[in-house]
Enzyme design. Structure first.
Site, PDB file in Angstrom:
ATOM      1  N   CYS A 159      42.307  30.456  25.469  1.00 50.05           N
ATOM      2  CA  CYS A 159      41.444  29.914  26.351  1.00 50.05           C
ATOM      3  C   CYS A 159      39.818  29.783  25.827  1.00 50.05           C
ATOM      4  CB  CYS A 159      41.189  31.103  27.423  1.00 50.05           C
ATOM      5  SG  CYS A 159      40.126  30.590  28.660  1.00 50.05           S
ATOM      6  N   CYS A 178      34.952  35.281  27.493  1.00 47.75           N
ATOM      7  CA  CYS A 178      34.906  36.486  28.336  1.00 47.75           C
ATOM      8  C   CYS A 178      35.179  37.931  27.188  1.00 47.75           C
ATOM      9  CB  CYS A 178      35.948  36.480  29.420  1.00 47.75           C
ATOM     10  SG  CYS A 178      35.758  35.074  30.287  1.00 47.75           S
ATOM     11  N   CYS A 221      38.485  39.922  27.748  1.00 45.60           N
ATOM     12  CA  CYS A 221      40.060  39.042  27.832  1.00 45.60           C
ATOM     13  C   CYS A 221      40.476  38.824  26.464  1.00 45.60           C
ATOM     14  CB  CYS A 221      39.611  37.954  28.723  1.00 45.60           C
ATOM     15  SG  CYS A 221      41.048  37.154  29.037  1.00 45.60           S
ATOM     16  N   CYS A 228      51.217  35.230  42.606  1.00 45.75           N
ATOM     17  CA  CYS A 228      49.921  34.683  42.188  1.00 45.75           C
ATOM     18  C   CYS A 228      50.027  34.282  40.669  1.00 45.75           C
ATOM     19  CB  CYS A 228      48.911  35.997  42.257  1.00 45.75           C
ATOM     20  SG  CYS A 228      47.151  35.334  41.230  1.00 45.75           S
ATOM     21  N   CYS A 288      48.964  32.069  45.552  1.00 47.10           N
ATOM     22  CA  CYS A 288      47.732  32.491  45.034  1.00 47.10           C
ATOM     23  C   CYS A 288      47.525  32.009  43.636  1.00 47.10           C
ATOM     24  CB  CYS A 288      47.464  33.912  45.112  1.00 47.10           C
ATOM     25  SG  CYS A 288      45.548  34.344  44.254  1.00 47.10           S
ATOM     26  N   CYS A 315      39.987  34.775  47.155  1.00 47.30           N
ATOM     27  CA  CYS A 315      40.266  36.162  46.536  1.00 47.30           C
ATOM     28  C   CYS A 315      38.931  36.162  45.430  1.00 47.30           C
ATOM     29  CB  CYS A 315      41.527  36.123  46.101  1.00 47.30           C
ATOM     30  SG  CYS A 315      42.038  37.622  44.888  1.00 47.30           S
ATOM     31  N   ARG A 353      42.114  45.263  46.844  1.00 40.32           N
ATOM     32  CA  ARG A 353      43.079  45.470  45.650  1.00 40.32           C
ATOM     33  C   ARG A 353      42.787  46.348  44.496  1.00 40.32           C
ATOM     34  NH1 ARG A 353      44.938  40.105  44.272  1.00 40.32           N
ATOM     35  NH2 ARG A 353      45.603  40.172  46.275  1.00 40.32           N
TER      36      ARG A 353
END
Ligand code: SAM
Ligand code: DTB
Ligand code: SF4
Length: 336
Positions: free
Chosen positions: A71, A75, A78, A115, A146, A206, A278
């Site tokens: 990616c 972040c 991550c 998801c 999702c 979400c 969640r």
């Protein structure tokens, strides 16, 4: 005396707009909730939980990484960021057939939401064509759908809505004040803009965040206030406990006290009474006792299945055993 304190922190400036959220939460008011005696906080959270939900029902959502690694965002938490060396390979996107197979298996194991997550800053035109097929196919199985694909433009949100996507996950991750310590390649406003687009397209939102990244209490309260003041607030709020992955900048962050994690769940429940809260990443590292406290604090959804995106999650047997021990059952089973 204690009741007065609790009443004092509840109410916040009235909103003048005619939108749905009835109250605004200031950051100090949310911080006061965090500082309540533990039993008072839990009592408040349970009262609110029981007003809106069956407290023994839990929603089961299975995650699948449809595009893993490589990616272009940085972040700090991550393992999939190309900026970090966390040993996650950059793989190509899964085929629709592979996704359907995984969704069927999740459904058979008892999940009612599926998801699909992708390690993208934003999807390309070609990516969208494949994702639309995946959403249609999973919806066709009768599961709630999702997706979490990064930032979206108006055309993409519309494509997803037409495909039948029920929820779009896009996390605020932390407070605006702490955000720059964690991510530099896109800003907070980009996230808010994507969430607005999702909401305006008519899909369910979400959105949640991560705790245990070294944020202070005001910053933790700042995340919850941001979420709770969205108008309306998200239908689904994932609270992740940082999963520390070797090779990421946050790998050596000090452990969060588990009771502070439980408090975060309780504060989310109080400030967003009708949301599915969640208990998300971090469960594999959590004892059954801490998870039970999270359910008492108002959590009513979990990721279900032995894998999150690139890291582990408790397996189905362990979760079924925990639910049995606590007398809990999936929302879906109760409703059918
Ligand atoms: N790339 C898309 C994005 O960032 O919106 C979707 C996938 S991304 C992995 C989804 C969310 O997973 C992040 O926003 C973050 O909240 C959560 N996450 C990622 N790594 C995590 C970790 N190590 N611990 C806890 N949560 C994590
Ligand atoms: C969310 O809030 N947590 C999930 C989901 N939304 C996409 C992701 C957790 C990822 C944990 C680290 C990993 O497995 O790579
Ligand atoms: Fe990319 Fe999402 Fe990971 Fe950030 S959280 S590096 S955007 S996959």
């Amino acid at each position: 005396m204690q009741t007065q304190t609790i009443e004092f922190i509840r109410p916040i400036k009235p909103q003048t707009s005619n939108k749905i959220t009835p109250e605004r939460w200031s950051v100090p008011a949310v911080e006061e909730l965090f500082k309540l005696p533990f039993s008072d906080l839990m009592f408040r959270a349970q009262q609110i939980h029981r007003e809106h939900f069956d407290p023994n029902a839990v929603q089961l959502s299975t995650l699948l990484s449809i595009k893993t690694g490589g990616c272009s965002e940085d972040c700090g938490y991550c393992p999939q960021s190309a900026f970090h060396d966390a040993g996650v390979e950059n793989r190509k996107m899964l085929e629709v057939g592979e996704v359907v197979k995984a969704a069927k298996a999740a459904q058979e194991a008892g999940a009612d939401r599926f998801c699909m997550g992708a390690a993208w800053r934003e999807p390309s035109k070609e990516d969208m064509e494949a994702v639309v097929e995946m959403v249609k196919a999973v919806r066709g199985l009768g599961m709630e759908t999702c997706a979490t694909l990064g930032m979206l433009n108006d055309e993409q949100t519309e494509q997803l809505r037409v495909a039948g996507l029920d929820y779009y996950n896009h996390n605020l991750d932390t407070s605006p004040e702490f955000y720059g310590d964690i991510i530099s390649t896109r800003d907070y406003q980009d996230r808010l803009d994507t969430l607005d687009r999702v909401r305006n397209a008519g899909m369910h939102v979400c959105s949640g965040g991560i705790v245990g990244m070294g944020e202070n209490l005001t910053q933790r309260a700042g995340l919850v206030a941001q979420l709770a003041n969205m108008n309306p607030y998200p239908e689904s709020v994932p609270i992740n406990n940082l999963v520390k992955v070797e090779g990421t900048p946050l790998a050596d962050t000090a452990d969060l006290d588990p009771l502070d994690f439980v408090r975060t769940i309780a504060v989310a429940r109080i400030t967003m009474p009708t949301a599915r809260v969640r208990l998300s990443a971090g469960r594999q590292q959590m004892s059954d006792a801490v998870q039970a406290l999270c359910f008492l604090a108002g959590a009513n959804s979990i990721f279900y299945g032995d894998q999150l995106l690139t890291t582990g999650n408790p397996d189905v047997e362990r979760d079924r055993a925990l639910m049995d021990k606590l007398g809990m059952y999936p929302f879906a089973e109760k409703n059918h």
